[in-house]
Design a protein around this motif. Structure first.
Motif, PDB file in Angstrom:
ATOM      1  N   GLU A 137      -6.240   0.140  -4.769  1.00  0.00           N
ATOM      2  CA  GLU A 137      -6.976  -0.835  -3.950  1.00  0.00           C
ATOM      3  C   GLU A 137      -6.328  -1.027  -2.573  1.00  0.00           C
ATOM      4  O   GLU A 137      -6.003  -2.141  -2.158  1.00  0.00           O
ATOM      5  CB  GLU A 137      -7.067  -2.173  -4.692  1.00  0.00           C
ATOM      6  N   ASN A 138      -6.109   0.086  -1.872  1.00  0.00           N
ATOM      7  CA  ASN A 138      -5.519   0.099  -0.530  1.00  0.00           C
ATOM      8  C   ASN A 138      -4.078  -0.395  -0.475  1.00  0.00           C
ATOM      9  O   ASN A 138      -3.559  -0.702   0.590  1.00  0.00           O
ATOM     10  CB  ASN A 138      -6.372  -0.703   0.467  1.00  0.00           C
ATOM     11  N   LYS A 139      -3.443  -0.491  -1.623  1.00  0.00           N
ATOM     12  CA  LYS A 139      -2.034  -0.850  -1.664  1.00  0.00           C
ATOM     13  C   LYS A 139      -1.272   0.264  -2.372  1.00  0.00           C
ATOM     14  O   LYS A 139      -1.863   1.111  -3.035  1.00  0.00           O
ATOM     15  CB  LYS A 139      -1.829  -2.176  -2.413  1.00  0.00           C
ATOM     16  N   GLN A 140       0.044   0.255  -2.217  1.00  0.00           N
ATOM     17  CA  GLN A 140       0.885   1.203  -2.941  1.00  0.00           C
ATOM     18  C   GLN A 140       1.296   0.556  -4.261  1.00  0.00           C
ATOM     19  O   GLN A 140       1.543  -0.649  -4.321  1.00  0.00           O
ATOM     20  CB  GLN A 140       2.125   1.566  -2.128  1.00  0.00           C
ATOM     21  N   ARG A 141       1.372   1.369  -5.291  1.00  0.00           N
ATOM     22  CA  ARG A 141       1.746   0.853  -6.610  1.00  0.00           C
ATOM     23  C   ARG A 141       2.754   1.805  -7.239  1.00  0.00           C
ATOM     24  O   ARG A 141       2.476   2.996  -7.388  1.00  0.00           O
ATOM     25  CB  ARG A 141       0.501   0.730  -7.483  1.00  0.00           C
ATOM     26  N   ILE A 142       3.930   1.279  -7.570  1.00  0.00           N
ATOM     27  CA  ILE A 142       4.928   2.039  -8.313  1.00  0.00           C
ATOM     28  C   ILE A 142       4.903   1.544  -9.754  1.00  0.00           C
ATOM     29  O   ILE A 142       5.027   0.341 -10.013  1.00  0.00           O
ATOM     30  CB  ILE A 142       6.334   1.872  -7.700  1.00  0.00           C
ATOM     31  N   ASN A 143       4.696   2.464 -10.683  1.00  0.00           N
ATOM     32  CA  ASN A 143       4.628   2.132 -12.101  1.00  0.00           C
ATOM     33  C   ASN A 143       5.859   2.685 -12.814  1.00  0.00           C
ATOM     34  O   ASN A 143       6.230   3.840 -12.611  1.00  0.00           O
ATOM     35  CB  ASN A 143       3.382   2.755 -12.744  1.00  0.00           C
ATOM     36  N   ILE A 144       6.448   1.854 -13.664  1.00  0.00           N
ATOM     37  CA  ILE A 144       7.611   2.242 -14.460  1.00  0.00           C
ATOM     38  C   ILE A 144       7.257   1.982 -15.915  1.00  0.00           C
ATOM     39  O   ILE A 144       6.750   0.901 -16.249  1.00  0.00           O
ATOM     40  CB  ILE A 144       8.842   1.378 -14.101  1.00  0.00           C
TER      41      ILE A 144
END
Length: 214
Positions: A199-206
């Motif tokens: 959604e136009n943002k950066q997302r780091i998933n762990i």
């Protein structure tokens, strides 16, 4: 005073870089091993957040934590390595997050079987047979997602972020030891980490396996 605060922030980042370099040397040595114990992941998340709040305040970042992991959940992990990995990831985000924006941290338990397709889209590594067996002992995984606003990072760079300690990007070499070491330590915990646009943002998933204990 502001100059004192600046010095404190700089010393924090220098310290993180030195810790990441130590991790880098350890990861690439034959004698690397994890000091595994049952740990409360919520305590580790909260301690990491407390350590970096002032850093993010300096960029006027509003941090929200939406934690759906019960306080009773403990998981087998190397406490100092996981805490250091979270701090390294936060330090990477701090360097690229937009001033006057926000970072939303979502923590939850997800069921590995239900989410298998979700976990391995976005170019995430296929999991080895050994890791698959380990995860099948623990159907549930801890998931920590960090959502923030930054300039767009090209997909080919995102794919390199966790694999390469030094990246050339727009004619600039930048030190990527933060994410490189975090990735390698989380992989050694039979987990994974990746970055995507959400959604136009950066997302780091762990993610890593959860062990339920009373």
């Amino acid at each position: 005073s502001e100059s004192k605060n600046t010095i404190i922030r700089q010393s924090f980042l220098i310290n993180r870089t030195m810790e990441a370099l130590n991790d880098f040397n350890d990861i690439n040595s034959d004698s690397f091993k994890l000091n595994m114990n049952f740990e409360n992941i919520n305590l580790i998340i909260n301690e990491s957040l407390d350590s970096i709040l002032d850093l993010f305040r300096s960029k006027r970042i509003k941090i929200t934590l939406d934690n759906n992991i019960s306080d009773g959940l403990i998981s087998m992990m190397d406490r100092s390595r996981i805490k250091g990995s979270l701090l390294n990831i936060f330090s990477f985000i701090y360097n690229i997050i937009k001033v006057n924006s926000s970072m939303n941290i979502l923590c939850s338990l997800i069921n590995y079987e239900d989410n298998e397709n979700f976990l391995y889209m976005n170019g995430v590594d296929k999991i080895s047979e050994r890791e698959r067996k380990k995860l099948e002992l623990n159907k549930e995984c801890i998931e920590i997602s960090l959502i923030f606003v930054s300039d767009e990072i090209p997909e080919e760079i995102k794919r390199m972020l966790f694999k390469t300690p030094l990246i050339s990007y727009e004619n600039i070499n930048f030190n990527n030891i933060y994410l490189y070491t975090a990735y390698n330590i989380i992989k050694k915990h039979y987990g994974n980490i990746w970055m995507e646009t959400f959604e136009n943002k950066q997302r780091i998933n762990i993610i890593f396996p959860a062990d339920k204990r009373l």
